[in-house]
Scaffold this active site. Structure first.
Site, PDB file in Angstrom:
ATOM      1  CE  LYS A   1       5.134 100.650 -18.446  1.00 57.40           C
ATOM      2  NZ  LYS A   1       5.268  99.951 -17.161  1.00 57.40           N
TER       3      LYS A   1
ATOM      4  CG  HIS B   1       6.564 104.355 -19.445  1.00 54.87           C
ATOM      5  ND1 HIS B   1       5.269 104.757 -19.692  1.00 54.87           N
ATOM      6  CD2 HIS B   1       6.711 104.359 -18.098  1.00 54.87           C
ATOM      7  CE1 HIS B   1       4.651 104.992 -18.543  1.00 54.87           C
ATOM      8  NE2 HIS B   1       5.510 104.757 -17.553  1.00 54.87           N
TER       9      HIS B   1
HETATM   10  N1  LIG Z   1       4.603 102.082  -9.533  1.00 52.93           N
HETATM   11  C1  LIG Z   1       5.471 102.987  -9.968  1.00 52.93           C
HETATM   12  O1  LIG Z   1       5.446 104.168  -9.585  1.00 52.93           O
HETATM   13  C2  LIG Z   1       6.520 102.545 -10.942  1.00 52.93           C
HETATM   14  C3  LIG Z   1       7.480 103.436 -11.418  1.00 52.93           C
HETATM   15  C4  LIG Z   1       8.450 102.969 -12.299  1.00 52.93           C
HETATM   16  C5  LIG Z   1       8.444 101.635 -12.686  1.00 52.93           C
HETATM   17  N2  LIG Z   1       7.451 100.807 -12.233  1.00 52.93           N
HETATM   18  C6  LIG Z   1       7.417  99.380 -12.560  1.00 52.93           C
HETATM   19  O2  LIG Z   1       8.350  98.717 -11.714  1.00 52.93           O
HETATM   20  C7  LIG Z   1       8.816  97.517 -12.344  1.00 52.93           C
HETATM   21  C8  LIG Z   1      10.334  97.496 -12.340  1.00 52.93           C
HETATM   22  O3  LIG Z   1      10.828  98.545 -13.157  1.00 52.93           O
HETATM   23  P1  LIG Z   1      12.396  98.777 -13.364  1.00 52.93           P
HETATM   24  O4  LIG Z   1      12.494  99.894 -14.331  1.00 52.93           O
HETATM   25  O5  LIG Z   1      13.086  98.855 -12.067  1.00 52.93           O
HETATM   26  O6  LIG Z   1      12.804  97.408 -14.097  1.00 52.93           O
HETATM   27  P2  LIG Z   1      14.250  96.698 -14.113  1.00 52.93           P
HETATM   28  O7  LIG Z   1      14.190  95.731 -15.248  1.00 52.93           O
HETATM   29  O8  LIG Z   1      15.322  97.711 -14.075  1.00 52.93           O
HETATM   30  O9  LIG Z   1      14.282  95.881 -12.721  1.00 52.93           O
HETATM   31  C9  LIG Z   1      13.586  94.683 -12.484  1.00 52.93           C
HETATM   32  C10 LIG Z   1      14.461  93.816 -11.582  1.00 52.93           C
HETATM   33  O10 LIG Z   1      13.709  92.661 -11.190  1.00 52.93           O
HETATM   34  C11 LIG Z   1      14.630  91.571 -11.170  1.00 52.93           C
HETATM   35  N3  LIG Z   1      13.924  90.282 -11.191  1.00 52.93           N
HETATM   36  C12 LIG Z   1      13.445  89.595 -12.256  1.00 52.93           C
HETATM   37  N4  LIG Z   1      12.891  88.441 -11.849  1.00 52.93           N
HETATM   38  C13 LIG Z   1      13.012  88.410 -10.501  1.00 52.93           C
HETATM   39  C14 LIG Z   1      12.616  87.473  -9.513  1.00 52.93           C
HETATM   40  N5  LIG Z   1      11.968  86.341  -9.818  1.00 52.93           N
HETATM   41  N6  LIG Z   1      12.914  87.765  -8.215  1.00 52.93           N
HETATM   42  C15 LIG Z   1      13.565  88.904  -7.882  1.00 52.93           C
HETATM   43  N7  LIG Z   1      13.961  89.820  -8.783  1.00 52.93           N
HETATM   44  C16 LIG Z   1      13.679  89.578 -10.075  1.00 52.93           C
HETATM   45  C17 LIG Z   1      15.521  91.814 -12.376  1.00 52.93           C
HETATM   46  O11 LIG Z   1      16.725  91.064 -12.312  1.00 52.93           O
HETATM   47  C18 LIG Z   1      15.743  93.311 -12.276  1.00 52.93           C
HETATM   48  O12 LIG Z   1      16.886  93.616 -11.492  1.00 52.93           O
HETATM   49  C19 LIG Z   1       8.173  97.531 -13.755  1.00 52.93           C
HETATM   50  O13 LIG Z   1       7.014  96.740 -13.744  1.00 52.93           O
HETATM   51  C20 LIG Z   1       7.807  98.995 -13.962  1.00 52.93           C
HETATM   52  O14 LIG Z   1       6.717  99.156 -14.847  1.00 52.93           O
HETATM   53  C21 LIG Z   1       6.529 101.242 -11.369  1.00 52.93           C
END
Ligand SMILES: NC(=O)c1ccc[n+]([C@@H]2O[C@H](COP(=O)([O-])OP(=O)(O)OC[C@H]3O[C@@H](n4cnc5c(N)ncnc54)[C@H](O)[C@@H]3O)[C@@H](O)[C@H]2O)c1
Length: 266
Positions: free
Chosen positions: A158, A154
């Protein structure tokens, strides 16, 4: 009637993709965007699709109540997702959760609470159809080739390791594989962690580098042969058909559904 959806973590990499995907759906209406970053900005502008007249707000409970949301989609981080889900469920909102890193104990609590409150919660470590197939094929292979290691790769931002996908793959392999410790009985790590994490006798390796999105190889070894089952998410829109399917289907469920595959088989 359109399904009213709020995206939580809307300013993030996955949140912005979810905003764009939901906005395009004819039977869905994006009604709110929650994040602690870029508060006050228009989520359409932030996502690169032009103003939508929806301001990013930080108070999840308020947004869910004001918008009368039917579903919230959470792509935040492992530290805040549990609290967000409690808020969603207490407000009678169905949840589609992409955020990884929830513990087994937290999932149990979410299951009891969502069942009591008559809402559905989809917790999907991976929304890409190819990844679901990769996990399924890996389980089939593990029945015949029990020597296995998982290598997941990843991007370096992450927060959790191993990935939710690797853990789910490992759990499913564990169900069909006889438990034994792989490798030489006296093998020794000269660099701590070099053999990866031990999961029920087999190993999981997590690579974190800029440039990767989400990738996994499940490598099997047998006498004189190896088999590699590999999936690559090259761009984040690979996850969006799964997110849309989840929003459409979770509104008819109660309690936790762990894994998109359970909705694909409906
Ligand atoms: N299930 C899937 O298919 C899949 C695919 C990719 C990523 N993911 C997961 O999704 C999650 C997010 O990934 P990302 O790459 O977008 O991360 P990212 O860091 O780009 O985005 C996370 C967002 O959450 C916000 N945030 C933090 N605390 C918060 C709160 N209390 N309330 C609201 N927003 C808040 C942050 O400001 C940020 O904008 C991770 O856990 C990642 O592992 C899952």
């Amino acid at each position: 009637m359109e399904i009213k959806v709020v995206v939580v973590g809307a300013s993030g990499k996955m949140g912005k993709e979810a905003v764009k995907a939901i906005h395009k759906e004819k039977n869905m209406q994006l009604v709110g965007a929650v994040d602690t970053y870029q508060v006050g900005e228009d989520i359409g502008t932030v996502s690169g699709i032009g103003s939508l007249g929806i301001e990013i707000k930080s108070d999840l409970a308020n947004v869910l109540q004001e918008t009368e949301a039917k579903v919230m989609v959470d792509f935040t981080n492992p530290d805040v997702v549990f609290g967000n889900l409690l808020t969603g469920i207490e407000n009678g909102v169905n949840c589609v959760v992409g955020t990884t890193g929830l513990s087994q104990e937290q999932m149990k609590q979410i299951n009891s609470l969502s069942t009591e409150n008559d809402v559905g919660v989809l917790i999907a470590p991976n929304f890409a159809i190819g990844a679901i197939l990769m996990m399924r094929f890996a389980v089939q292979a593990a029945r015949y080739l029990p020597h296995v290691e998982i290598i997941e790769k990843h991007h370096d931002q992450k927060l959790d390791a191993p990935s939710g996908t690797a853990l789910k793959t490992a759990e499913a392999i564990m169900e069909v594989r006889e438990n034994f410790r792989q490798g030489h009985f006296s093998e020794e790590e000269k660099v701590s962690g070099s053999r990866g994490g031990d999961y029920d006798g087999f190993r999981i390796h997590s690579v974190r580098l800029p440039g990767f999105v989400a990738h996994q190889e499940v490598v099997f070894g047998g006498i004189g042969q190896t088999l590699t089952i590999r999936h690559d998410s090259i761009t984040r829109d690979s996850f969006m058909p799964g997110v849309i399917l989840g929003v459409n289907k979770i509104i008819d469920k109660k309690g936790v559904v762990y894994g998109l595959e359970h909705l694909l088989e409906d």
